[in-house]
Design a protein around this motif. Structure first.
Motif, PDB file in Angstrom:
ATOM      1  N   GLN A  93       0.842  -1.188   0.000  1.00  0.00           N
ATOM      2  CA  GLN A  93       0.000   0.000   0.000  1.00  0.00           C
ATOM      3  C   GLN A  93       0.880   1.243   0.000  1.00  0.00           C
ATOM      4  O   GLN A  93       1.828   1.336   0.779  1.00  0.00           O
ATOM      5  CB  GLN A  93      -0.926   0.012   1.217  1.00  0.00           C
ATOM      6  N   VAL A  94       0.563   2.194  -0.887  1.00  0.00           N
ATOM      7  CA  VAL A  94       1.340   3.425  -1.008  1.00  0.00           C
ATOM      8  C   VAL A  94       0.410   4.619  -0.877  1.00  0.00           C
ATOM      9  O   VAL A  94      -0.582   4.731  -1.594  1.00  0.00           O
ATOM     10  CB  VAL A  94       2.076   3.498  -2.361  1.00  0.00           C
ATOM     11  N   ASP A  95       0.720   5.498   0.072  1.00  0.00           N
ATOM     12  CA  ASP A  95       0.047   6.794   0.172  1.00  0.00           C
ATOM     13  C   ASP A  95       0.848   7.750  -0.706  1.00  0.00           C
ATOM     14  O   ASP A  95       1.853   8.326  -0.268  1.00  0.00           O
ATOM     15  CB  ASP A  95       0.033   7.259   1.633  1.00  0.00           C
ATOM     16  N   TRP A  96       0.409   7.944  -1.935  1.00  0.00           N
ATOM     17  CA  TRP A  96       1.222   8.646  -2.915  1.00  0.00           C
ATOM     18  C   TRP A  96       1.530  10.099  -2.543  1.00  0.00           C
ATOM     19  O   TRP A  96       2.673  10.545  -2.704  1.00  0.00           O
ATOM     20  CB  TRP A  96       0.588   8.535  -4.294  1.00  0.00           C
ATOM     21  N   PRO A  97       0.573  10.892  -2.077  1.00  0.00           N
ATOM     22  CA  PRO A  97       0.929  12.272  -1.687  1.00  0.00           C
ATOM     23  C   PRO A  97       2.018  12.318  -0.613  1.00  0.00           C
ATOM     24  O   PRO A  97       2.950  13.122  -0.692  1.00  0.00           O
ATOM     25  CB  PRO A  97      -0.401  12.852  -1.175  1.00  0.00           C
ATOM     26  N   GLU A  98       1.922  11.439   0.397  1.00  0.00           N
ATOM     27  CA  GLU A  98       2.928  11.397   1.449  1.00  0.00           C
ATOM     28  C   GLU A  98       4.259  10.855   0.930  1.00  0.00           C
ATOM     29  O   GLU A  98       5.336  11.326   1.308  1.00  0.00           O
ATOM     30  CB  GLU A  98       2.430  10.546   2.617  1.00  0.00           C
ATOM     31  N   PHE A  99       4.180   9.852   0.052  1.00  0.00           N
ATOM     32  CA  PHE A  99       5.395   9.268  -0.512  1.00  0.00           C
ATOM     33  C   PHE A  99       6.166  10.312  -1.321  1.00  0.00           C
ATOM     34  O   PHE A  99       7.390  10.422  -1.217  1.00  0.00           O
ATOM     35  CB  PHE A  99       5.034   8.081  -1.403  1.00  0.00           C
ATOM     36  N   ILE A 100       5.453  11.096  -2.113  1.00  0.00           N
ATOM     37  CA  ILE A 100       6.099  12.107  -2.941  1.00  0.00           C
ATOM     38  C   ILE A 100       6.763  13.188  -2.083  1.00  0.00           C
ATOM     39  O   ILE A 100       7.870  13.645  -2.377  1.00  0.00           O
ATOM     40  CB  ILE A 100       5.069  12.733  -3.905  1.00  0.00           C
ATOM     41  N   SER A 101       6.098  13.586  -1.006  1.00  0.00           N
ATOM     42  CA  SER A 101       6.613  14.671  -0.169  1.00  0.00           C
ATOM     43  C   SER A 101       7.769  14.245   0.731  1.00  0.00           C
ATOM     44  O   SER A 101       8.517  15.085   1.232  1.00  0.00           O
ATOM     45  CB  SER A 101       5.494  15.239   0.705  1.00  0.00           C
ATOM     46  N   ARG A 102       7.914  12.935   0.946  1.00  0.00           N
ATOM     47  CA  ARG A 102       8.970  12.392   1.820  1.00  0.00           C
ATOM     48  C   ARG A 102       8.881  12.991   3.227  1.00  0.00           C
ATOM     49  O   ARG A 102       9.899  13.242   3.881  1.00  0.00           O
ATOM     50  CB  ARG A 102      10.355  12.681   1.252  1.00  0.00           C
ATOM     51  N   SER A 103       7.671  13.234   3.680  1.00  0.00           N
ATOM     52  CA  SER A 103       7.494  13.941   4.954  1.00  0.00           C
ATOM     53  C   SER A 103       7.684  13.041   6.173  1.00  0.00           C
ATOM     54  O   SER A 103       8.178  13.492   7.204  1.00  0.00           O
ATOM     55  CB  SER A 103       6.107  14.586   5.005  1.00  0.00           C
ATOM     56  N   SER A 104       7.291  11.757   6.067  1.00  0.00           N
ATOM     57  CA  SER A 104       7.363  10.910   7.259  1.00  0.00           C
ATOM     58  C   SER A 104       7.337   9.442   6.867  1.00  0.00           C
ATOM     59  O   SER A 104       6.995   9.079   5.741  1.00  0.00           O
ATOM     60  CB  SER A 104       6.192  11.205   8.208  1.00  0.00           C
ATOM     61  N   SER A 105       7.681   8.613   7.845  1.00  0.00           N
ATOM     62  CA  SER A 105       7.622   7.169   7.652  1.00  0.00           C
ATOM     63  C   SER A 105       6.175   6.694   7.660  1.00  0.00           C
ATOM     64  O   SER A 105       5.307   7.306   8.270  1.00  0.00           O
ATOM     65  CB  SER A 105       8.397   6.469   8.764  1.00  0.00           C
ATOM     66  N   GLY A 106       5.921   5.610   6.933  1.00  0.00           N
ATOM     67  CA  GLY A 106       4.591   5.009   6.945  1.00  0.00           C
ATOM     68  C   GLY A 106       3.788   5.230   5.685  1.00  0.00           C
ATOM     69  O   GLY A 106       2.682   4.692   5.558  1.00  0.00           O
ATOM     70  N   SER A 107       4.322   5.970   4.720  1.00  0.00           N
ATOM     71  CA  SER A 107       3.577   6.173   3.478  1.00  0.00           C
ATOM     72  C   SER A 107       3.669   4.973   2.543  1.00  0.00           C
ATOM     73  O   SER A 107       2.932   4.876   1.572  1.00  0.00           O
ATOM     74  CB  SER A 107       4.063   7.436   2.761  1.00  0.00           C
ATOM     75  N   LEU A 108       4.568   4.054   2.846  1.00  0.00           N
ATOM     76  CA  LEU A 108       4.656   2.796   2.101  1.00  0.00           C
ATOM     77  C   LEU A 108       4.663   1.655   3.107  1.00  0.00           C
ATOM     78  O   LEU A 108       5.522   1.605   3.991  1.00  0.00           O
ATOM     79  CB  LEU A 108       5.918   2.784   1.236  1.00  0.00           C
ATOM     80  N   ARG A 109       3.691   0.751   2.963  1.00  0.00           N
ATOM     81  CA  ARG A 109       3.554  -0.354   3.911  1.00  0.00           C
ATOM     82  C   ARG A 109       3.236  -1.652   3.182  1.00  0.00           C
ATOM     83  O   ARG A 109       2.612  -1.633   2.126  1.00  0.00           O
ATOM     84  CB  ARG A 109       2.432  -0.075   4.920  1.00  0.00           C
ATOM     85  N   VAL A 110       3.678  -2.750   3.777  1.00  0.00           N
ATOM     86  CA  VAL A 110       3.257  -4.070   3.342  1.00  0.00           C
ATOM     87  C   VAL A 110       2.244  -4.564   4.361  1.00  0.00           C
ATOM     88  O   VAL A 110       2.532  -4.637   5.560  1.00  0.00           O
ATOM     89  CB  VAL A 110       4.448  -5.026   3.218  1.00  0.00           C
ATOM     90  N   MET A 111       1.045  -4.908   3.864  1.00  0.00           N
ATOM     91  CA  MET A 111      -0.062  -5.253   4.739  1.00  0.00           C
ATOM     92  C   MET A 111      -0.448  -6.722   4.584  1.00  0.00           C
ATOM     93  O   MET A 111      -0.369  -7.277   3.485  1.00  0.00           O
ATOM     94  CB  MET A 111      -1.263  -4.369   4.417  1.00  0.00           C
ATOM     95  N   PRO A 112      -0.926  -7.348   5.696  1.00  0.00           N
ATOM     96  CA  PRO A 112      -0.972  -6.776   7.044  1.00  0.00           C
ATOM     97  C   PRO A 112       0.440  -6.659   7.628  1.00  0.00           C
ATOM     98  O   PRO A 112       1.285  -7.513   7.389  1.00  0.00           O
ATOM     99  CB  PRO A 112      -1.813  -7.778   7.829  1.00  0.00           C
ATOM    100  N   GLU A 113       0.657  -5.589   8.380  1.00  0.00           N
ATOM    101  CA  GLU A 113       1.984  -5.341   8.934  1.00  0.00           C
ATOM    102  C   GLU A 113       2.420  -6.450   9.885  1.00  0.00           C
ATOM    103  O   GLU A 113       3.619  -6.693  10.057  1.00  0.00           O
ATOM    104  CB  GLU A 113       2.015  -3.989   9.647  1.00  0.00           C
ATOM    105  N   SER A 114       1.452  -7.137  10.483  1.00  0.00           N
ATOM    106  CA  SER A 114       1.781  -8.236  11.401  1.00  0.00           C
ATOM    107  C   SER A 114       2.391  -9.431  10.668  1.00  0.00           C
ATOM    108  O   SER A 114       2.998 -10.302  11.287  1.00  0.00           O
ATOM    109  CB  SER A 114       0.533  -8.682  12.159  1.00  0.00           C
ATOM    110  N   SER A 115       2.248  -9.481   9.342  1.00  0.00           N
ATOM    111  CA  SER A 115       2.791 -10.608   8.567  1.00  0.00           C
ATOM    112  C   SER A 115       4.260 -10.408   8.201  1.00  0.00           C
ATOM    113  O   SER A 115       4.928 -11.342   7.766  1.00  0.00           O
ATOM    114  CB  SER A 115       1.986 -10.814   7.285  1.00  0.00           C
TER     115      SER A 115
END
Length: 371
Positions: free
Chosen positions: A70-92
């Motif tokens: 899963q990619v939060d594209w606006p956040e990914f582009i801005s490089r503002s914080s961690s968590g804009s790119l995740r592999v889900m479920p994160e528990s896996s």
């Protein structure tokens, strides 16, 4: 083709460019992402390659065959914080590691005991990168970049990523082993005008991984795939849990680079790597910043191409180097495996000789054909 003995894994491999990006959304220049999914029976392996900032390759292993990116594209582009790119479920997620290409250093090799002269480095995060070119049929991605300088007027720095669904080895030199738990990255510098005489280059690399892991570089002996008799050295940059010796991930390369695009053995030159050092600062990669936290452990080293006595870069204005990145123990051709191959080959030769002798005796025994 000679396969690694312990490797029977198969994966269903798929590749996607800019996953989750929907029209009319448009990415800014030099921002792209390729997701390669290797789905197994009980797990998944994710490889993510990005040119956002310094180019980087991220490996994520999960214990679910249904994990997704899963990619939060606006956040990914801005490089503002961690968590804009995740592999889900994160528990896996059970293991993650990224390899980042930071800088390309050029230096003058005096061929004497005098110190080398270094030029200002090429910062790969500042390069102008082409779009990520994906070829679906062979799970391959190509990316080229350049700096707006006279040196790069006709030159480029390129990467070619390959993913695999089964075990084997690359046909082109250096013919590194791979399996379904690994990927390959071929890196080359072509047509760049050197800034001085006797120029050589070195590549600065940094890794970022999970908390609770540490890394080291070891040298292992293996057997050359083509001769079965030449013992060669393999450099292995491994990641393992603290207070444990078990390897969870690795980068592996033969300490050899090549001076032509389609080289022969004589076109090789020696590689050397520096000592591995701990790095506290997270690298300037949009991919790494999107996935890892700021305090994630990092390590770095340099790989230099060419040693005293080898041809200089200007002799061909080309250099290539290949590294395999994977999960689990690094792949090697075992001495037992080579011994088995040699025994089988000898048995075949002896059998053919015996059959040949029997045929010759029968033909010379005087038997006449029956009309």
């Amino acid at each position: 083709m000679y396969l690694y003995l312990a490797d029977y894994i198969r994966r269903e491999v798929s590749i996607e460019l800019n996953p989750g990006l929907k029209p009319p959304s448009i990415l800014p220049p030099d921002v792209g992402l390729v997701h390669v999914l290797g789905k197994g029976l009980n797990d998944s392996l994710h490889f993510i390659l990005s040119n956002h900032g310094a180019p980087a390759l991220l490996l994520v292993h999960t214990n679910s065959p249904w994990s997704t990116l899963q990619v939060d594209w606006p956040e990914f582009i801005s490089r503002s914080s961690s968590g804009s790119l995740r592999v889900m479920p994160e528990s896996s997620v059970v293991y993650s590691r990224a390899q980042v290409l930071l800088r390309l250093w050029e230096y003058n090799d005096p061929q004497t005991k005098a110190e080398s002269t270094f030029y200002p480095p090429y910062e790969l995060q500042n390069f102008t990168w082409s779009d990520l070119k994906v070829t679906q049929w062979d799970n391959m991605v190509t990316l080229c970049g350049r700096e707006n300088t006279e040196s790069f007027a006709r030159g480029s720095f390129c990467l070619k990523f390959s993913a695999f669904g089964s075990a084997g080895h690359d046909k082109a030199w250096p013919s590194l082993l791979h399996n379904a738990n690994s990927s390959q990255l071929r890196i080359w510098l072509d047509g760049v005008k050197p800034r001085g005489n006797n120029s050589r280059f070195k590549l600065e690399l940094q890794s970022v991984g999970n908390s609770g892991f540490q890394e080291r570089v070891v040298i292992r002996s293996s057997i050359d795939l083509y001769t079965h008799s030449i013992i060669m050295k393999m450099s292995q940059w491994v990641s393992f849990p603290i207070n444990s010796s078990g390897v969870w991930g690795y980068s592996q390369w033969k300490p050899t680079a090549y001076l032509k695009p389609e080289p022969e053995f004589k076109d090789s030159t020696t590689c050397r790597h520096s000592e591995l050092v701990s790095v506290s600062q997270i690298p300037p990669s949009g991919l790494v910043k999107a996935y890892f936290k700021e305090d994630s452990p990092g390590y770095g080293l340099n790989v230099s191409f060419g040693v005293t006595g080898d041809p200089f870069y200007e002799s061909t204005e080309y250099i290539s180097w290949t590294v395999v990145m994977g999960m689990g123990e690094p792949l090697v051709i075992s001495f037992l495996f080579i011994f088995i191959i040699i025994v089988v080959e000898l048995a075949i030769v002896i059998s053919m000789e015996v059959c040949s002798c029997i045929c010759r005796r029968m033909c010379s025994s005087g038997y006449q054909s029956i009309d």
